[in-house]
Design a protein around this motif. Structure first.
Motif, PDB file in Angstrom:
ATOM      1  N   TRP A 181      -0.839  13.202  -3.801  1.00  0.00           N
ATOM      2  CA  TRP A 181       0.488  12.600  -3.902  1.00  0.00           C
ATOM      3  C   TRP A 181       0.766  12.253  -5.365  1.00  0.00           C
ATOM      4  O   TRP A 181      -0.161  12.152  -6.178  1.00  0.00           O
ATOM      5  CB  TRP A 181       0.573  11.333  -3.049  1.00  0.00           C
TER       6      TRP A 181
ATOM      7  N   ARG B  48       0.838  -1.190   0.000  1.00  0.00           N
ATOM      8  CA  ARG B  48       0.000   0.000   0.000  1.00  0.00           C
ATOM      9  C   ARG B  48       0.882   1.253   0.000  1.00  0.00           C
ATOM     10  O   ARG B  48       0.930   2.012   0.970  1.00  0.00           O
ATOM     11  CB  ARG B  48      -0.932  -0.037   1.222  1.00  0.00           C
TER      12      ARG B  48
ATOM     13  N   MET C  20      -3.262   1.479  -2.748  1.00  0.00           N
ATOM     14  CA  MET C  20      -3.557   2.224  -1.527  1.00  0.00           C
ATOM     15  C   MET C  20      -5.021   2.648  -1.517  1.00  0.00           C
ATOM     16  O   MET C  20      -5.713   2.527  -0.500  1.00  0.00           O
ATOM     17  CB  MET C  20      -2.645   3.455  -1.445  1.00  0.00           C
TER      18      MET C  20
ATOM     19  N   ASP D 128      -0.495   2.656   5.209  1.00  0.00           N
ATOM     20  CA  ASP D 128       0.385   2.576   4.046  1.00  0.00           C
ATOM     21  C   ASP D 128       1.597   1.707   4.349  1.00  0.00           C
ATOM     22  O   ASP D 128       1.867   1.342   5.500  1.00  0.00           O
ATOM     23  CB  ASP D 128       0.838   3.966   3.617  1.00  0.00           C
TER      24      ASP D 128
ATOM     25  N   GLY E  64      -2.667   7.454   6.245  1.00  0.00           N
ATOM     26  CA  GLY E  64      -1.923   7.365   4.990  1.00  0.00           C
ATOM     27  C   GLY E  64      -0.578   8.059   5.093  1.00  0.00           C
ATOM     28  O   GLY E  64      -0.396   8.990   5.870  1.00  0.00           O
ATOM     29  N   SER E  65       0.378   7.593   4.307  1.00  0.00           N
ATOM     30  CA  SER E  65       1.697   8.222   4.176  1.00  0.00           C
ATOM     31  C   SER E  65       2.420   8.429   5.503  1.00  0.00           C
ATOM     32  O   SER E  65       3.077   9.447   5.693  1.00  0.00           O
ATOM     33  CB  SER E  65       1.587   9.563   3.429  1.00  0.00           C
TER      34      SER E  65
ATOM     35  N   HIS F 218      -0.877   2.998  11.087  1.00  0.00           N
ATOM     36  CA  HIS F 218      -0.767   3.512   9.710  1.00  0.00           C
ATOM     37  C   HIS F 218      -1.102   2.413   8.713  1.00  0.00           C
ATOM     38  O   HIS F 218      -0.805   1.234   8.916  1.00  0.00           O
ATOM     39  CB  HIS F 218       0.595   4.155   9.459  1.00  0.00           C
TER      40      HIS F 218
ATOM     41  N   VAL G 227       1.803   4.921  -0.822  1.00  0.00           N
ATOM     42  CA  VAL G 227       0.999   6.124  -1.008  1.00  0.00           C
ATOM     43  C   VAL G 227       1.011   6.544  -2.481  1.00  0.00           C
ATOM     44  O   VAL G 227       2.036   6.493  -3.156  1.00  0.00           O
ATOM     45  CB  VAL G 227       1.502   7.271  -0.106  1.00  0.00           C
TER      46      VAL G 227
ATOM     47  N   GLY H  70      -0.356  11.442   7.251  1.00  0.00           N
ATOM     48  CA  GLY H  70      -1.782  11.273   7.468  1.00  0.00           C
ATOM     49  C   GLY H  70      -2.216  11.645   8.868  1.00  0.00           C
ATOM     50  O   GLY H  70      -3.202  12.371   9.059  1.00  0.00           O
TER      51      GLY H  70
ATOM     52  N   THR I 145      -5.018  11.660  -1.505  1.00  0.00           N
ATOM     53  CA  THR I 145      -4.565  10.780  -0.427  1.00  0.00           C
ATOM     54  C   THR I 145      -5.538  10.896   0.746  1.00  0.00           C
ATOM     55  O   THR I 145      -6.093  11.965   1.007  1.00  0.00           O
ATOM     56  CB  THR I 145      -3.151  11.152   0.042  1.00  0.00           C
TER      57      THR I 145
ATOM     58  N   ASN J  62      -7.056   9.331   4.824  1.00  0.00           N
ATOM     59  CA  ASN J  62      -7.089   8.510   6.026  1.00  0.00           C
ATOM     60  C   ASN J  62      -8.432   7.796   6.037  1.00  0.00           C
ATOM     61  O   ASN J  62      -9.445   8.378   5.638  1.00  0.00           O
ATOM     62  CB  ASN J  62      -6.985   9.356   7.297  1.00  0.00           C
TER      63      ASN J  62
END
Length: 516
Positions: free
Chosen positions: A88, A55, A62, A301, A343-344, A299, A57, A351, A277, A279
């Motif tokens: 992103w 996953r 993802m 990602d 995310g990220s 997280h 980003v 995120g 991107t 959450n």
């Protein structure tokens, strides 16, 4: 009259405490039974890791993971949504195929790095070169004129692919000592030569690209059998691949001995422009104090050398299963129980930092954040995160957890505030009580953290069940606690390196346009 009232109040308090203890015992027993007898962990792991996969980003995978999680929560009767926080660089991995074509034919083990430019469908075939030993940057810049059309190997040739623990077990003390001495000397010379060259790991590929190299070949050994760290590319036009140590060092020796090896790289990938991107946020609404929050955190990602199983698929699975169990057994919590799949995280906690920045009204009312990130092992350490009174409420919540779980857990109070290692740090910086549930490492750092070996087969499901029970009970106890957790911060010690007073980590804004 006052004495009668006092006795009545004591009797009422005792009745309430007894009733709460009985309810807690029942809920805890039900949680333990549900996790052991009806676990969904393996089914969730299959969907997330085998079907969706890594996953990274900005990739379609993802996005697929975010959508899958919302659907899964909805099927459990839990409200969920994907909340956009930025954009992103969109990229999709395609087939990677790497073959030595001269002086003989052999398929090699490796992959393109994340965001690597594509080779096109036909691939690229070229001779390999290694970095020269130079006297200064001027000599290196003269050498750069020779790289056009070549694949350049930019990593040191490791003298051994055996991890140190393997040497310690089987080598003589003299042999082990000689290996480490020779390796240290080689590493020092490599580092010194890189300083003379005048470029580092980030800037060197860009310089080689400008000089006309056909591509970059690297090998970032993770000091375990067959394990390499897999991160991202930073070139615009030429591919960057990572080869596993045994293949990389073979090619390096061929170059050194004048055999002039050639390889063919097919690294298909697609640039997708700017993509949103997210959450993924899900919640079980509180019945008495809906505007106070217990937050479960992991997280979502990963890097994409493997499938992101232990970093942070396992943390994700624990939090999803915890929410399922709580919805089934504790559907009307006192406080809202919220889960964030950020995310990220891998590019800088982006995120969770975005969520904290965008939702100050929630952060201000957080009772506790429980974050899990570092691998498949059972939780063995919980720190107070630098909160002065954490020794009071964390042990109170842990008291309901079965002894067979807490016997493995070491607590540290008040601890130190996390500075940025995982998403609990985003909440700590904003003053919210946030705690990392730190796991037994299971060789995490060498074998699965950001490596090509971070795959489903490394998961230890017994440990994940342990962590679900722990997290569910902590969430229940924090939700039911009649008091809000204290946010008082400890006085931080003097930094021994600087001699200055340590300061609380500052809240940082996320990168909202990554790679664009």
């Amino acid at each position: 009259m006052k004495k009668t009232y006092h006795l009545f109040a004591l009797s009422l308090l005792s009745f309430i405490q007894t009733g709460f203890a009985q309810t807690t015992d029942k809920i805890v027993a039900q949680i333990v039974s549900e996790v052991h007898e009806n676990s969904q962990l393996e089914a969730l792991a299959h969907q997330l890791l085998d079907v969706i996969g890594p996953r990274l980003v900005g990739t379609p995978q993802m996005q697929q993971a975010h959508d899958w999680a919302v659907t899964q929560y909805t099927n459990w009767g839990i409200a969920a949504k994907n909340e956009q926080w930025g954009q992103w660089r969109g990229w999709e991995r395609g087939i990677t195929h790497i073959d030595m074509v001269s002086p003989r034919v052999q398929t090699l083990k490796g992959t393109q790095l994340a965001w690597s430019p594509s080779t096109g469908r036909k691939g690229i075939t070229a001779e390999l070169m290694v970095l020269p030993t130079v006297a200064d940057s001027a000599e290196f810049n003269n050498w750069l004129t020779t790289v056009k059309g070549k694949f350049i190997m930019i990593s040191m040739k490791e003298p051994t692919g055996r991890p140190d623990y393997n040497w310690e077990e089987f080598a003589t003390p003299e042999s082990y000592y000689n290996m480490k001495k020779d390796r240290e000397a080689q590493e020092n010379e490599w580092s010194t030569n890189m300083q003379r060259i005048g470029y580092d790991r980030r800037s060197l590929p860009i310089a080689l690209e400008k000089a006309g190299a056909a591509g970059i070949v690297s090998s970032y050994w993770s000091k375990g059998f067959g394990a390499n760290k897999i991160f991202g590319a930073n070139t615009d036009k030429i591919p960057i691949i990572d080869l596993e140590l045994e293949d990389y060092t073979m090619l390096y020796r061929l170059v050194e001995h004048g055999n002039r090896p050639k390889i063919k790289i097919l690294a298909a990938s697609k640039e997708l422009g700017a993509v949103p991107t997210f959450n993924t946020i899900a919640e079980i609404k509180g019945s008495e104090k809906p505007n106070e929050y217990v937050v479960l955190s992991a997280h979502f990602d990963s890097w994409d050398g493997g499938t992101g199983a232990t970093d942070n698929g396992t943390g994700t699975l624990v939090m999803m299963e915890t929410m399922r169990v709580l919805k089934k057994l504790y559907p009307n919590p006192k406080r809202t129980i919220l889960v964030g799949h950020w995310g990220s995280e891998e590019q800088g906690l982006n995120g969770s930092r975005a969520y904290v920045e965008d939702h100050p009204e929630i952060v201000a009312k957080v009772q506790a954040v429980f974050n899990q990130d570092n691998g498949t092992g059972r939780v063995v350490q919980i720190s107070g995160g630098g909160f002065a009174n954490s020794y009071d409420y964390i042990p109170r919540w842990l008291s309901a957890v079965p002894d067979d779980i807490t016997q493995h857990i070491e607590t540290t109070f008040p601890g130190m505030p996390a500075g940025g290692g995982s998403d609990n740090a985003s909440f700590i910086a904003a003053g919210a009580p946030a705690f990392g549930l730190s796991s037994l490492h299971w060789s995490y750092w060498n074998y699965t953290w950001h490596t090509n070996r971070d795959t489903y087969d490394k998961i230890v499901f017994d440990d994940l069940k342990n962590n679900v029970i722990l997290t569910a009970i902590l969430a229940y106890m924090a939700s039911e606690d009649p008091e809000m957790a204290s946010r008082e911060k400890r006085i931080l010690p003097v930094n021994p390196k600087t001699g200055e007073q340590s300061i609380w980590p500052a809240q940082r804004s996320p990168e909202r346009k990554g790679g664009l």
